[in-house]
Design a protein around this motif. Sequence first.
Motif, PDB file in Angstrom:
ATOM      1  N   GLN A   1      35.805  46.953  47.965  1.00 13.02           N
ATOM      2  CA  GLN A   1      35.166  46.147  46.919  1.00 13.02           C
ATOM      3  C   GLN A   1      33.654  46.160  47.056  1.00 13.02           C
ATOM      4  OE1 GLN A   1      38.480  42.742  45.739  1.00 13.02           O
ATOM      5  NE2 GLN A   1      36.712  42.156  46.922  1.00 13.02           N
TER       6      GLN A   1
ATOM      7  N   PRO B   1      41.337  47.696  41.748  1.00 15.81           N
ATOM      8  CA  PRO B   1      42.560  47.136  42.362  1.00 15.81           C
ATOM      9  C   PRO B   1      43.444  48.199  43.013  1.00 15.81           C
ATOM     10  CG  PRO B   1      42.134  46.073  40.260  1.00 15.81           C
ATOM     11  CD  PRO B   1      41.167  47.201  40.364  1.00 15.81           C
TER      12      PRO B   1
ATOM     13  N   ARG C   1      41.648  49.624  46.133  1.00 14.75           N
ATOM     14  CA  ARG C   1      41.721  48.641  47.220  1.00 14.75           C
ATOM     15  C   ARG C   1      43.107  48.644  47.855  1.00 14.75           C
ATOM     16  NH1 ARG C   1      40.939  42.874  44.927  1.00 14.75           N
ATOM     17  NH2 ARG C   1      42.958  43.477  44.060  1.00 14.75           N
TER      18      ARG C   1
ATOM     19  N   VAL D   1      49.010  41.818  47.094  1.00 13.37           N
ATOM     20  CA  VAL D   1      47.685  41.219  46.928  1.00 13.37           C
ATOM     21  C   VAL D   1      47.826  39.990  46.038  1.00 13.37           C
ATOM     22  CG1 VAL D   1      45.333  41.553  46.090  1.00 13.37           C
ATOM     23  CG2 VAL D   1      46.531  43.431  47.237  1.00 13.37           C
TER      24      VAL D   1
ATOM     25  N   ASP E   1      46.148  35.933  44.826  1.00  7.98           N
ATOM     26  CA  ASP E   1      44.909  35.151  44.627  1.00  7.98           C
ATOM     27  C   ASP E   1      43.692  36.066  44.451  1.00  7.98           C
ATOM     28  OD1 ASP E   1      46.444  32.879  44.943  1.00  7.98           O
ATOM     29  OD2 ASP E   1      46.013  32.710  47.088  1.00  7.98           O
ATOM     30  N   ASP E   2      43.844  37.073  43.625  1.00  9.92           N
ATOM     31  CA  ASP E   2      42.806  38.092  43.464  1.00  9.92           C
ATOM     32  C   ASP E   2      41.666  37.574  42.590  1.00  9.92           C
ATOM     33  OD1 ASP E   2      41.373  40.399  43.397  1.00  9.92           O
ATOM     34  OD2 ASP E   2      42.845  41.576  42.269  1.00  9.92           O
TER      35      ASP E   2
ATOM     36  N   TRP F   1      38.969  39.446  41.824  1.00  5.35           N
ATOM     37  CA  TRP F   1      38.246  40.562  41.221  1.00  5.35           C
ATOM     38  C   TRP F   1      38.184  40.491  39.690  1.00  5.35           C
ATOM     39  CZ3 TRP F   1      34.950  44.258  42.583  1.00  5.35           C
ATOM     40  CH2 TRP F   1      34.734  45.309  41.690  1.00  5.35           C
TER      41      TRP F   1
ATOM     42  N   PHE G   1      40.539  37.735  48.036  1.00  6.96           N
ATOM     43  CA  PHE G   1      41.947  38.022  47.793  1.00  6.96           C
ATOM     44  C   PHE G   1      42.730  37.749  49.073  1.00  6.96           C
ATOM     45  CE2 PHE G   1      39.931  41.879  49.234  1.00  6.96           C
ATOM     46  CZ  PHE G   1      40.802  42.382  50.192  1.00  6.96           C
TER      47      PHE G   1
ATOM     48  N   ALA H   1      43.252  37.066  54.570  1.00  3.27           N
ATOM     49  CA  ALA H   1      42.368  36.934  53.413  1.00  3.27           C
ATOM     50  C   ALA H   1      41.023  37.574  53.733  1.00  3.27           C
ATOM     51  CB  ALA H   1      42.177  35.459  53.045  1.00  3.27           C
TER      52      ALA H   1
ATOM     53  N   GLU I   1      37.051  38.751  51.611  1.00  6.14           N
ATOM     54  CA  GLU I   1      36.242  38.566  50.421  1.00  6.14           C
ATOM     55  C   GLU I   1      34.997  39.424  50.481  1.00  6.14           C
ATOM     56  OE1 GLU I   1      35.469  34.402  50.429  1.00  6.14           O
ATOM     57  OE2 GLU I   1      33.897  34.516  51.959  1.00  6.14           O
TER      58      GLU I   1
END
Length: 433
Positions: free
Chosen positions: A57, A166, A169, A193, A195-196, A198, A374, A393, A395
């Motif tokens: 990301q 996505p 990743r 994946v 709680d994304d 992006w 995520f 997790a 970020e």
Amino acid sequence: MAGLHSQRGQVLVLGMLLAAVLGLAWQRYFATGQVVAAKARMVHGLDAAAYSGALVQARTLNFLSYLNRAQLAHQLAMAHLLTLGSWAHYGGTQARRLAQGNPPAHLIGMLFGARQGKAYLAAAGAVGLDLQARPGGTLAQAFAAHESFVHDYAQDLSRALAQGLPQARLDAIQAVLAAHYPERSPQALQPQVLDDGWPALLRPHPPDAALFRLVRDLAGLYAFLGPRSATAQNAWSVDPRCPWLRHELRRRGGTELDASGRWQSGDTQSFHAVRSNRWVGCYYREYAMGWAWMPAQPGQAIGADHAADAPADFSEQDFWRWVQGSTQWDLLGRQANPLANSYAMQERQQWPSRGLAGYLDVASGAGSQAVAGFVVRLTLPDSAGAPMHARSAAETLFSRPGTRGDGLMESANLFHPYWQARLARPLLPLVGD
């Protein structure tokens, strides 16, 4: 003695029972240790995988930042090319005037100094240079290549990167897990994946006021794109009717971004000779020495006094009579080169342009705390076949490596490549972990 013989072997029974209990405890401890070790291995591998996903990301966001900066660079290159086109056309027309001796070079040198005369004579080397400014010429082709990069290649690439992140990743996460579990088939490793953040991070932006301001500020760093205006005067009085007036040599020009996001550029130079007669008194007779106009859009008029039907010469009519009968010009005006502007309009060269392009940036309201987080969850069977769950997790966040020179806080954006990755704590527990 008989009683003693009857009690022999009882300790062995107790020892066997104790050994059995210890064996069961050891077996339970060994199984628990295997589960703990497998869970620790799973958590460590998943942390590495999640961090790798956050790195993908960060690299994508930084690449998008460089891509936005590349678009700005191409816009500035287009401005320089258009200015070069204007200079080329201007040089070619000045070469024609020099060849006609209208006005003669020695007169310019006598009235305004050797430096001005020498500069006018240098136009002899620009014969035919105005052909370079025509659509289809070398400069126009280079301009079109930059235009295509901004509106076609860069737009398609930024869109593809944002939409493909996505999957890219997930591929990185799966690759790390596959390296972490070489004994397992890739099909057995199916991370999820959750709680994304992006999809909510980026938004497409049209060419807005902020982009216009940024492009104009950047263009202001280059003197070549700035105003090209100067006025030279001869030192002595010319006419007793107006002793305050002097012959003038006016150079006008500049490059700017218009309201549609397109570049325009123009250059003129004229010799304004003081004249007088009994009908209009003193006035300036303009002798156009060079001109060019590169409009932003077809049919666009130059933003200064000009006439659509200015004659090529005034051998058959007086300049002042034509001005009074055909224009609204001020014969004593001391700002523009209206006759040169008229010729520039007649010979204008317009290169096709779609203006400033849209761009991807952080969604409005994200502020300086914008992050793309995520959660990755993985389920694997333990040695007994029972499912084990683990989650991690990570970020990506915008973080400047140092404070700004002006001391101001900077919101997250896609023009500075300051995106970094880190592990984070999941916001909510997952059932079964």
